[in-house]
Design an enzyme around this catalytic site. Structure first.
Site, PDB file in Angstrom:
ATOM      1  N   HIS A 176     -20.197 -37.249  63.949  1.00  0.00           N
ATOM      2  CA  HIS A 176     -20.292 -35.762  63.631  1.00  0.00           C
ATOM      3  C   HIS A 176     -20.149 -35.568  62.043  1.00  0.00           C
ATOM      4  O   HIS A 176     -19.719 -34.494  61.696  1.00  0.00           O
ATOM      5  CB  HIS A 176     -19.856 -34.254  63.841  1.00  0.00           C
ATOM      6  N   ASP A 204     -23.045 -28.777  73.925  1.00  0.00           N
ATOM      7  CA  ASP A 204     -23.821 -28.502  73.960  1.00  0.00           C
ATOM      8  C   ASP A 204     -24.016 -28.845  75.198  1.00  0.00           C
ATOM      9  O   ASP A 204     -25.650 -28.688  75.579  1.00  0.00           O
ATOM     10  CB  ASP A 204     -23.575 -30.687  73.359  1.00  0.00           C
ATOM     11  N   GLU A 257     -22.140 -33.973  78.364  1.00  0.00           N
ATOM     12  CA  GLU A 257     -22.556 -33.051  77.371  1.00  0.00           C
ATOM     13  C   GLU A 257     -24.211 -32.338  77.962  1.00  0.00           C
ATOM     14  O   GLU A 257     -24.532 -31.956  76.447  1.00  0.00           O
ATOM     15  CB  GLU A 257     -22.352 -33.258  76.369  1.00  0.00           C
TER      16      GLU A 257
END
Length: 263
Positions: free
Chosen positions: A47, A181, A155
């Site tokens: 990210h 997530d 996730e």
């Protein structure tokens, strides 16, 4: 981190292992986090726009402070080179996001280990080789095969459905949960609903039964809430946590000071 987990599990009682996340990519911030007493820091390349070179520099700074560096790669590629490059840069722990089944986890584990037990290519001139005698490929293979670790992230709903086969993968030592997530994959918008908590709880139980360490992220609106969440998981056998992220620490503290002055 692999050795830290092993020694912590062997020890009865005491404080858990605790790490945090580095998203900002700042050496100064990473060094500041290292100075707070964290056991490990996960450098987040999924990210962020951090490169392998950035991760290598941060990893070296963390290791110099006695903090175990880990890196979350952007994705697992077909040939596992993303895992190899992360390890070569000096991070002995590689977090693999969004795995779905045992085949993906096995491919990641294999990519982290040298032959004959894995598929990782050897170059004794990379930063990871600095822990062994110079240019000694055999020493590097022995040291890295004993310390390297892949940590898949649970996730998504498919991974939870396949959790029994995932934790049975040979060479897997730990896994990490991504509750936001996971919630989104269920259509719950990132909220930790009772269903999300139930799925995480089931996965933790399966991991512990298989001798795989669950690493649990703890969040909360304040420090006390995060501590309470960790306490509840510790009662269920979890001994390793991640707490917070550098960008959130900055936002929360700066916002608190601003409010104190202007309100």
């Amino acid at each position: 981190l692999r050795q830290l987990l092993r020694s912590r599990r062997a020890r009865s009682g005491g404080a858990p292992l605790c790490g945090t996340w580095s998203l900002l990519g700042s050496l100064s911030v990473a060094q500041t986090l290292a100075g707070q007493g964290f056991d490990f820091v996960v450098i987040d390349r999924e990210h962020s726009d951090l490169s392998t070179r950035d991760a290598s520099a941060i990893a070296a700074a963390l290791a110099a402070r006695g903090v175990a560096p880990a890196v979350r790669i952007p994705r697992l590629d077909r040939d596992g080179k993303s895992v190899m490059r992360a390890l070569d840069c000096g991070c002995n722990t590689v977090v693999v996001p969004n795995v779905r089944n045992a085949d993906e986890v096995s491919r990641a584990v294999q990519a982290s280990l040298f032959p004959p037990i894995g598929t990782r290519g050897c170059n004794p001139f990379v930063p990871a080789a600095s822990l062994t005698p110079q240019f000694d490929c055999a020493a590097m293979v022995e040291e890295q095969n004993a310390t390297a670790m892949v940590v898949p992230m649970i996730e998504n709903a498919e991974a939870v459905e396949n959790i029994e086969s995932i934790v049975a993968v040979e060479g897997l030592h730990a896994l990490l949960f991504g509750p936001f997530d996971l919630s989104i994959s269920l259509g719950d918008g990132g909220i930790r609903t009772p269903k999300v908590e139930q799925m995480i709880s089931r996965s933790v139980e399966c991991a512990l039964q298989a001798g795989v360490e669950p690493i649990m992220p703890v969040f909360g609106p304040d420090v006390a809430a995060a501590g309470k969440a960790a306490e509840l998981w510790r009662e269920r056998g979890v001994v390793c946590f991640t707490v917070g992220i550098d960008s959130a620490f900055l936002a929360q503290r700066s916002g608190a000071f601003l409010q104190a002055v202007t309100s």
